[in-house]
Design a protein around this motif. Sequence first.
Motif, short mmCIF file in Angstrom:
data_model
loop_
_atom_site.label_atom_id
_atom_site.label_comp_id
_atom_site.label_asym_id
_atom_site.label_seq_id
_atom_site.Cartn_x
_atom_site.Cartn_y
_atom_site.Cartn_z
N LEU A 247 0.83 -1.21 0.00
CA LEU A 247 0.00 0.00 0.00
C LEU A 247 0.87 1.26 0.00
N ARG A 248 0.41 2.26 -0.72
CA ARG A 248 1.02 3.59 -0.66
C ARG A 248 -0.10 4.59 -0.39
N LEU A 249 0.06 5.36 0.68
CA LEU A 249 -1.01 6.23 1.16
C LEU A 249 -0.47 7.66 1.30
N PRO A 250 -0.31 8.39 0.23
CA PRO A 250 0.39 9.67 0.27
C PRO A 250 -0.35 10.79 0.99
N GLN A 251 -1.67 10.64 1.21
CA GLN A 251 -2.43 11.70 1.89
C GLN A 251 -2.89 11.30 3.28
N LEU A 252 -2.34 10.21 3.81
CA LEU A 252 -2.81 9.68 5.09
C LEU A 252 -2.53 10.65 6.24
N ARG A 253 -3.56 10.90 7.07
CA ARG A 253 -3.43 11.78 8.23
C ARG A 253 -3.56 11.02 9.55
N GLU A 254 -4.38 9.98 9.56
CA GLU A 254 -4.59 9.20 10.78
C GLU A 254 -4.50 7.72 10.44
N CYS A 255 -3.69 6.99 11.20
CA CYS A 255 -3.47 5.57 10.90
C CYS A 255 -3.47 4.76 12.19
N LYS A 256 -4.23 3.66 12.19
CA LYS A 256 -4.24 2.71 13.30
C LYS A 256 -4.09 1.31 12.72
N VAL A 257 -3.10 0.57 13.20
CA VAL A 257 -2.88 -0.80 12.76
C VAL A 257 -2.71 -1.67 13.99
N SER A 258 -3.44 -2.78 14.06
CA SER A 258 -3.32 -3.68 15.21
C SER A 258 -3.41 -5.12 14.74
N CYS A 259 -2.84 -6.01 15.55
CA CYS A 259 -2.87 -7.45 15.28
C CYS A 259 -3.34 -8.18 16.52
N SER A 260 -4.03 -9.30 16.30
CA SER A 260 -4.46 -10.10 17.44
C SER A 260 -3.27 -10.77 18.11
N TYR A 261 -2.27 -11.16 17.32
CA TYR A 261 -1.06 -11.78 17.84
C TYR A 261 0.13 -11.10 17.18
N GLY A 262 0.98 -10.49 17.97
CA GLY A 262 2.05 -9.69 17.41
C GLY A 262 3.26 -10.48 16.96
N LEU A 263 3.89 -10.03 15.89
CA LEU A 263 5.19 -10.51 15.44
C LEU A 263 6.07 -9.29 15.22
N PRO A 264 7.38 -9.42 15.40
CA PRO A 264 8.25 -8.24 15.29
C PRO A 264 8.22 -7.61 13.90
N TRP A 265 8.26 -6.31 13.88
CA TRP A 265 8.44 -5.55 12.65
C TRP A 265 9.92 -5.29 12.45
N SER A 266 10.31 -5.10 11.20
CA SER A 266 11.67 -4.68 10.90
C SER A 266 11.65 -3.19 10.55
N LEU A 267 12.82 -2.58 10.59
CA LEU A 267 12.91 -1.17 10.25
C LEU A 267 12.53 -0.94 8.78
N SER A 268 12.87 -1.89 7.90
CA SER A 268 12.54 -1.73 6.48
C SER A 268 11.03 -1.72 6.26
N VAL A 269 10.29 -2.57 7.01
CA VAL A 269 8.83 -2.58 6.90
C VAL A 269 8.27 -1.25 7.40
N LEU A 270 8.79 -0.81 8.53
CA LEU A 270 8.34 0.46 9.10
C LEU A 270 8.50 1.60 8.10
N ARG A 271 9.67 1.67 7.48
CA ARG A 271 9.93 2.75 6.55
C ARG A 271 9.08 2.65 5.29
N SER A 272 8.95 1.44 4.73
CA SER A 272 8.18 1.30 3.48
C SER A 272 6.72 1.66 3.68
N PHE A 273 6.20 1.41 4.89
CA PHE A 273 4.80 1.71 5.16
C PHE A 273 4.57 3.18 5.47
#
Length: 402
Positions: A247-273
Motif C-alpha cells: 500500500l502507498r497512502l500519500p495523503q494519510l493523516r490518521e493511521c491505526k494498525v493492530s494485530c491479534s497476535y504480534g510478530l516483530p516488525w523490521s525497520l525496512s517494513v516500518l519505513r516502506s509503510f
Amino acid sequence: MFLPVEILQLSAHQANRHWRAIAFATPELWGNIVIDHPSVGNDSYLHNLLRIWLSNSSQSTLSFQFTRTYAYDCSLILNQLIFPVIHRCSALTLHLKDATFYQLLSLPPGSFISLQTININATADSDSTKRFIESQSITAFCPSPNLRHVTLDFYGDRINIAHFNLPWHQLSTLTMKWCVVPADSFLDVMRECASLRSCRMFLSDIDHETLQKVVPLSSSPLVLSSLQTLNLRFSTSNHHSHFLAALRLPQLRECKVSCSYGLPWSLSVLRSFLEPSSHTLEDLTLTDLLLGGEYMDEILTLLPRLTRLCLFGTTTPPPAALGRLSEGVVGSRLTELSIGHIRLGPLFDMLEGRLVAARASDGSVTAFEAVSACCDSTDDAEDGRFGALRAAGMRVDITSWY
C-alpha cells in the motif's frame, strides 16, 4: 426532527390548531424518523404511529434510524412500512436480527436510489451470514448514485465484500468493524475506491495463496491517493508486513494498525509503510506489532508532522534509543504520547530533564503538552517521579497497566 418514539405522538398534539395545521401541511417536518429501543409488545401503537408519520411525510426525502432493537421483532414494521418507501431514504441506520438483515440485502435493484448514508448493525450468525452473502447476487445497491458512506457491522469470517456490489468508486467512508475480510478481497475493492477518504476494516490471516497475490504488489504498490484515515486490524499478524508494503497512502493523516497476535516488525517494513505519508501523517497508533523499541525514534524522524503517537506491545528500547527518543520528543510537534507494555521510568527520567531544560532556555516547555502511559509497574506511576514536569506546566496523565 429527531424524536424518540415515546414523544412522537405528543409533539404533534401539544401545538395549537394553527401551528398543528402548518406542521401537517409541511411534509419535510416528518421525514426524519428516529426510533430508539421501542418497548416490546407495543407494536400496534408503533405501527399506527409510523403510518401517520410516513403519511404526513408525503413524498419528501426520509432519514430513518431504528436502533437498539435486537430484542424486538421489527420485521413486520420494516416489511410493511419501511421497505416499501426505502427508495426515498437518504440516510438509513438499522439494528437488525439475522432474518431481517437478509431481507434487507434481498431488496430489488433501485431500492437505495436516494441513499447517501447506510449504517447496518446486525446480530447474525457468522456461518449463516457467510453462506447467504456468497450464495446471493446482491443487487439492492444497483444503482445507488448518491451513496457515499457505508458502515456494515456484523459477524462473519472471511466474507468476500465484493459480493455486496457497492458503488466502490464513489464511496467516501467504508467501515466493516467485525466482519473478517480476506486480504485479497480488500485489495480488489480498494482498487476501485478512487474517492475513499476513510476506511476501517478487520482483515483475516493472509494464507499462502493470498500471499502470492500480495507480494508482487511490493514492486508495484497500490496507491490510494485520496485515503486520509485508515484503521486496519489483522486477525493474526502472519505476512501482514507484505500486505502493508503493498500500500502507498500519500495523503494519510490518521493511521491505526493492530494485530491479534504480534510478530516483530523490521525497520525496512516500518519505513516502506510510513515514508509515503511522511509529510501528512499526524496521528499514528500501532498495537501488538511488537515494534522494536530501538525504532521508536525512527518514527519521529520519519514523521515530522506527527502530533499523536500511541505504541502498544512495543519491546523495551535500549538506553541509547531512549535517549534519542527523548531528544526527538522535545523537538517534535507531539501533543500526546502513549506507550504501553514497557517500563517507562527511564524514558520519563530523560524526558523530565530535557523538557525542564527546554523551559529554562527559551521560556516555553515545548509543544508537548500531554503524556499518557500504560506502565508495567505501579512503581512507574508514582506522582513524585513527574513532579518537575508538572511544575514546568505540563499535564502528565499516568495510568498503571494493572
